[in-house]
Design an enzyme around this catalytic site. Structure first.
Site, mmCIF file in Angstrom:
data_model
loop_
_atom_site.group_PDB
_atom_site.id
_atom_site.type_symbol
_atom_site.label_atom_id
_atom_site.label_comp_id
_atom_site.label_asym_id
_atom_site.label_seq_id
_atom_site.Cartn_x
_atom_site.Cartn_y
_atom_site.Cartn_z
ATOM 1 N N THR A 93 0.860 -1.182 0.000
ATOM 2 C CA THR A 93 0.000 0.000 0.000
ATOM 3 C C THR A 93 0.895 1.230 0.000
ATOM 4 O O THR A 93 1.656 1.457 0.946
ATOM 5 C CB THR A 93 -0.927 0.006 1.232
ATOM 6 O OG1 THR A 93 -1.780 -1.140 1.179
ATOM 7 C CG2 THR A 93 -1.783 1.266 1.254
ATOM 8 N N LYS A 168 -7.552 1.426 -2.903
ATOM 9 C CA LYS A 168 -7.214 0.973 -1.551
ATOM 10 C C LYS A 168 -7.459 2.088 -0.547
ATOM 11 O O LYS A 168 -7.885 1.833 0.603
ATOM 12 C CB LYS A 168 -5.757 0.516 -1.497
ATOM 13 C CG LYS A 168 -5.297 0.034 -0.119
ATOM 14 C CD LYS A 168 -6.069 -1.176 0.367
ATOM 15 C CE LYS A 168 -5.597 -1.628 1.749
ATOM 16 N NZ LYS A 168 -4.278 -2.303 1.730
ATOM 17 N N LYS A 236 -0.215 4.670 8.754
ATOM 18 C CA LYS A 236 0.528 4.899 7.510
ATOM 19 C C LYS A 236 -0.446 5.038 6.350
ATOM 20 O O LYS A 236 -0.351 5.962 5.533
ATOM 21 C CB LYS A 236 1.491 3.752 7.250
ATOM 22 C CG LYS A 236 2.372 3.937 6.012
ATOM 23 C CD LYS A 236 2.767 2.620 5.372
ATOM 24 C CE LYS A 236 1.650 2.091 4.494
ATOM 25 N NZ LYS A 236 2.052 0.929 3.643
#
Length: 288
Positions: A93, A168, A236
């Site tokens: 990601t 995502k 994150k």
């Protein structure tokens, strides 16, 4: 197919194992060599000490590493040795900008880059049931698809390179909001003196139902927060979301608030707790 695979942690290790079980020749690389050696001993895979070694003769080069800089370093190194026509598939990601940059780098070397973040967590990787959201050239994804199916239950092409990462981000926005709502619901039920198991039975077959409710309601109520995807990782991811939102002028008040709540969980010592630990913050405030 000969595959280079970088990143053999809690997600990448099981994914690479599924590839070996499907009959592919996998050469694994991990920044911590001992972890790669242990993976190879358990699976029968081969080990490379560098990304260049993993990339030699690779028809497909898969990444599942930590962050933008990790991807940048691995791709730069692997491009030194991969043959022309190699397809890079990145399950990390990252930012959408990083994906676009990697697409340009790979294209200049006669290769293709597919950004393909996943959803499903550690359990999905272990069981081969990940959902993949992919951006990049459709023909490149079609070449990789039969391989990715070894550990995926769904693979969706989302558009040009970077689109997988943007999708995502949508996924993480949804999770953040749902988990916070669920944490507040469990907290309210406990404060009201209700039997939380009975509450779940009453509401879980109606409009409030969700995957998070079915899998995390009871563990939230018991104060158990050891289910894989850590708060540090979620922060994150939400940082990537909020950076992108500033760039595209999205208004994500709830996501920003939940990110703040996760920072409070970190301050409580919960950096490695899973994302359902938003409930711990509320329990800490109420003393129960």
């Amino acid at each position: 197919m000969r595959i280079g695979f970088a990143g053999l942690g809690v997600m990448g290790g099981p994914m690479a194992r599924h590839l070996i079980e499907a009959g592919h020749q996998v050469v694994g690389y991990n920044r911590t060599l001992a972890k790669a050696v242990a993976w190879a001993e358990a699976t029968g895979g081969a080990v490379a000490e560098t990304p260049q070694g993993a990339g030699e003769a690779a028809e497909l080069f898969i990444l599942c590493v930590g962050n933008d800089e990790d991807v940048r370093q691995v791709v730069r190194a692997a491009l030194e040795t991969v043959p022309t026509g190699c397809v890079f598939v990145d399950h990390t990601t990252t930012s959408a900008r990083l994906a676009r940059d990697m697409g340009e780098w790979a294209g200049a070397r006669g290769c293709a880059f597919v950004d393909a973040p996943v959803s499903g967590g550690q359990a999905g990787a272990e069981n081969g049931q990940l959902s993949v959201m992919a951006g990049g050239d459709a023909a490149a994804l079609d070449r990789a698809r039969p391989v990715l199916e070894a550990y995926s239950k769904a693979i969706q092409h989302m558009g040009p390179v970077g689109s997988g990462q943007l999708t995502k981000m949508v996924n993480q926005i949804c999770i953040a909001g749902v988990v916070q709502g669920l944490a507040e619901a469990v907290h309210f039920a406990q404060q009201a003196g209700l039997d939380t198991e009975a509450v779940y039975g009453a509401i879980s077959k109606g409009a409030a139902q969700s995957w998070q409710m079915d899998n995390r309601w009871a563990t939230m109520a018991r104060g158990e927060f050891n289910f894989g995807f850590a708060v540090d990782w979620m922060r994150k991811d939400l940082g990537l979301v909020l950076d992108e939102a500033r760039a595209n002028h999205s208004h994500l008040a709830l996501t920003a608030l939940v990110d703040q709540f996760y920072s409070e969980v970190q301050a409580m010592g919960g950096a490695r707790w899973d994302t359902s630990s938003l409930a711990a913050r509320l329990q800490d405030r109420s003393g129960r």
